[in-house]
Design a protein around this motif. Sequence first.
Motif, PDB file in Angstrom:
ATOM      1  N   CYS A 115       7.311  -2.922  10.999  1.00 44.48           N
ATOM      2  CA  CYS A 115       6.440  -3.171   9.842  1.00 44.48           C
ATOM      3  C   CYS A 115       7.286  -3.605   8.648  1.00 44.48           C
ATOM      4  O   CYS A 115       8.498  -3.480   8.648  1.00 44.48           O
ATOM      5  CB  CYS A 115       5.676  -1.894   9.467  1.00 44.48           C
ATOM      6  SG  CYS A 115       4.576  -1.279  10.742  1.00 44.48           S
ATOM      7  N   HIS A 116       6.615  -4.091   7.630  1.00 39.84           N
ATOM      8  CA  HIS A 116       7.274  -4.380   6.359  1.00 39.84           C
ATOM      9  C   HIS A 116       7.253  -3.083   5.554  1.00 39.84           C
ATOM     10  O   HIS A 116       6.190  -2.521   5.306  1.00 39.84           O
ATOM     11  CB  HIS A 116       6.537  -5.487   5.615  1.00 39.84           C
ATOM     12  CG  HIS A 116       6.373  -6.728   6.420  1.00 39.84           C
ATOM     13  ND1 HIS A 116       7.433  -7.523   6.813  1.00 39.84           N
ATOM     14  CD2 HIS A 116       5.270  -7.302   6.939  1.00 39.84           C
ATOM     15  CE1 HIS A 116       6.985  -8.532   7.519  1.00 39.84           C
ATOM     16  NE2 HIS A 116       5.672  -8.420   7.613  1.00 39.84           N
ATOM     17  N   THR A 149       1.603  -5.532  10.224  1.00 41.92           N
ATOM     18  CA  THR A 149       2.474  -6.330   9.355  1.00 41.92           C
ATOM     19  C   THR A 149       1.676  -7.064   8.281  1.00 41.92           C
ATOM     20  O   THR A 149       2.185  -7.973   7.637  1.00 41.92           O
ATOM     21  CB  THR A 149       3.276  -7.340  10.192  1.00 41.92           C
ATOM     22  OG1 THR A 149       2.357  -8.164  10.912  1.00 41.92           O
ATOM     23  CG2 THR A 149       4.215  -6.643  11.154  1.00 41.92           C
ATOM     24  N   ASP A 150       0.433  -6.667   8.071  1.00 42.34           N
ATOM     25  CA  ASP A 150      -0.410  -7.328   7.068  1.00 42.34           C
ATOM     26  C   ASP A 150       0.026  -7.020   5.640  1.00 42.34           C
ATOM     27  O   ASP A 150      -0.164  -7.853   4.740  1.00 42.34           O
ATOM     28  CB  ASP A 150      -1.874  -6.910   7.227  1.00 42.34           C
ATOM     29  CG  ASP A 150      -2.484  -7.381   8.532  1.00 42.34           C
ATOM     30  OD1 ASP A 150      -1.923  -8.305   9.162  1.00 42.34           O
ATOM     31  OD2 ASP A 150      -3.525  -6.829   8.917  1.00 42.34           O
ATOM     32  N   TYR A 151       0.571  -5.845   5.413  1.00 40.42           N
ATOM     33  CA  TYR A 151       0.961  -5.411   4.071  1.00 40.42           C
ATOM     34  C   TYR A 151       2.298  -4.675   4.146  1.00 40.42           C
ATOM     35  O   TYR A 151       2.712  -4.228   5.206  1.00 40.42           O
ATOM     36  CB  TYR A 151      -0.082  -4.454   3.474  1.00 40.42           C
ATOM     37  CG  TYR A 151      -1.482  -4.989   3.515  1.00 40.42           C
ATOM     38  CD1 TYR A 151      -1.912  -5.948   2.611  1.00 40.42           C
ATOM     39  CD2 TYR A 151      -2.382  -4.551   4.479  1.00 40.42           C
ATOM     40  CE1 TYR A 151      -3.203  -6.454   2.653  1.00 40.42           C
ATOM     41  CE2 TYR A 151      -3.675  -5.051   4.533  1.00 40.42           C
ATOM     42  CZ  TYR A 151      -4.076  -6.003   3.616  1.00 40.42           C
ATOM     43  OH  TYR A 151      -5.353  -6.497   3.665  1.00 40.42           O
ATOM     44  N   VAL A 152       2.928  -4.513   3.002  1.00 40.12           N
ATOM     45  CA  VAL A 152       4.128  -3.692   2.897  1.00 40.12           C
ATOM     46  C   VAL A 152       3.677  -2.236   2.809  1.00 40.12           C
ATOM     47  O   VAL A 152       2.778  -1.903   2.036  1.00 40.12           O
ATOM     48  CB  VAL A 152       4.955  -4.065   1.651  1.00 40.12           C
ATOM     49  CG1 VAL A 152       6.121  -3.104   1.463  1.00 40.12           C
ATOM     50  CG2 VAL A 152       5.436  -5.507   1.729  1.00 40.12           C
ATOM     51  N   ILE A 153       4.286  -1.389   3.610  1.00 40.01           N
ATOM     52  CA  ILE A 153       4.035   0.049   3.555  1.00 40.01           C
ATOM     53  C   ILE A 153       5.084   0.647   2.628  1.00 40.01           C
ATOM     54  O   ILE A 153       6.281   0.562   2.892  1.00 40.01           O
ATOM     55  CB  ILE A 153       4.115   0.693   4.952  1.00 40.01           C
ATOM     56  CG1 ILE A 153       3.064   0.082   5.870  1.00 40.01           C
ATOM     57  CG2 ILE A 153       3.952   2.206   4.855  1.00 40.01           C
ATOM     58  CD1 ILE A 153       3.183   0.519   7.328  1.00 40.01           C
ATOM     59  N   LYS A 169      -1.259   6.562  11.310  1.00 39.25           N
ATOM     60  CA  LYS A 169      -2.547   5.931  11.031  1.00 39.25           C
ATOM     61  C   LYS A 169      -2.383   4.727  10.107  1.00 39.25           C
ATOM     62  O   LYS A 169      -3.064   3.720  10.271  1.00 39.25           O
ATOM     63  CB  LYS A 169      -3.533   6.934  10.429  1.00 39.25           C
ATOM     64  CG  LYS A 169      -4.066   7.940  11.436  1.00 39.25           C
ATOM     65  CD  LYS A 169      -5.097   8.830  10.806  1.00 39.25           C
ATOM     66  CE  LYS A 169      -6.465   8.298  11.194  1.00 39.25           C
ATOM     67  NZ  LYS A 169      -7.568   9.167  10.735  1.00 39.25           N
ATOM     68  N   MET A 170      -1.489   4.832   9.153  1.00 39.10           N
ATOM     69  CA  MET A 170      -1.230   3.697   8.255  1.00 39.10           C
ATOM     70  C   MET A 170      -0.721   2.505   9.064  1.00 39.10           C
ATOM     71  O   MET A 170      -1.215   1.397   8.914  1.00 39.10           O
ATOM     72  CB  MET A 170      -0.193   4.063   7.193  1.00 39.10           C
ATOM     73  CG  MET A 170      -0.630   5.061   6.167  1.00 39.10           C
ATOM     74  SD  MET A 170      -1.752   4.428   4.920  1.00 39.10           S
ATOM     75  CE  MET A 170      -0.656   3.445   3.939  1.00 39.10           C
ATOM     76  N   VAL A 171       0.252   2.759   9.909  1.00 38.78           N
ATOM     77  CA  VAL A 171       0.838   1.687  10.715  1.00 38.78           C
ATOM     78  C   VAL A 171      -0.218   1.057  11.613  1.00 38.78           C
ATOM     79  O   VAL A 171      -0.293  -0.169  11.733  1.00 38.78           O
ATOM     80  CB  VAL A 171       2.027   2.221  11.542  1.00 38.78           C
ATOM     81  CG1 VAL A 171       2.480   1.233  12.590  1.00 38.78           C
ATOM     82  CG2 VAL A 171       3.170   2.613  10.625  1.00 38.78           C
ATOM     83  N   VAL A 179       0.851  -1.182   0.000  1.00 39.60           N
ATOM     84  CA  VAL A 179       0.000   0.000   0.000  1.00 39.60           C
ATOM     85  C   VAL A 179       0.894   1.241   0.000  1.00 39.60           C
ATOM     86  O   VAL A 179       1.834   1.349   0.791  1.00 39.60           O
ATOM     87  CB  VAL A 179      -0.933   0.028   1.228  1.00 39.60           C
ATOM     88  CG1 VAL A 179      -1.802   1.264   1.213  1.00 39.60           C
ATOM     89  CG2 VAL A 179      -1.792  -1.231   1.275  1.00 39.60           C
ATOM     90  N   SER A 180       0.570   2.166  -0.875  1.00 44.34           N
ATOM     91  CA  SER A 180       1.325   3.403  -0.997  1.00 44.34           C
ATOM     92  C   SER A 180       1.148   4.283   0.238  1.00 44.34           C
ATOM     93  O   SER A 180       0.044   4.466   0.734  1.00 44.34           O
ATOM     94  CB  SER A 180       0.839   4.175  -2.225  1.00 44.34           C
ATOM     95  OG  SER A 180       1.426   5.456  -2.269  1.00 44.34           O
TER      96      SER A 180
END
Length: 133
Positions: A98-99, A61-65, A54-56, A44-45
């Motif tokens: 996170c990833h 760890t569900d998606y790559v940031i 908020k993104m985190v 996700v961008s």
Amino acid sequence: MHEEFALQYEKRWLKKFGLTYYGCCEPLHNKMSILKTIPNLRKVSCSPWCKVDKMVEQIGTDYVISIKPNPAIFAEDNWNLEVARKLLETSLEKTRGCHVEIIAKDLSTMRGQPQRLWEWADMAIRTVEKFRH
């Protein structure tokens, strides 16, 4: 409106692919509930206008940031690598655990000094090394 006017149509195509990266320049920090409905979402961008915290909180760890530093740093009159480093460190601190990937994009000018990009890349590698573990 994002779901109604874009995502419902995009998902028809996205489900045909193995893995999906979603986003570009728009802030997506308030849209994760609808983005999580994308089949095979992997990345996700996180544009310069996103609220990283908020993104985190929503991604974990569900998606790559996909962190995209503001490209304006390269176009300023006075090249300040220290400011660029501090901005990157702030994002990396918030995404610790996170990833993460970092993409320098939308670079339209470096004021005739391409070495700015090389210096930034070297700085980014050194900075990321501090956050590896």
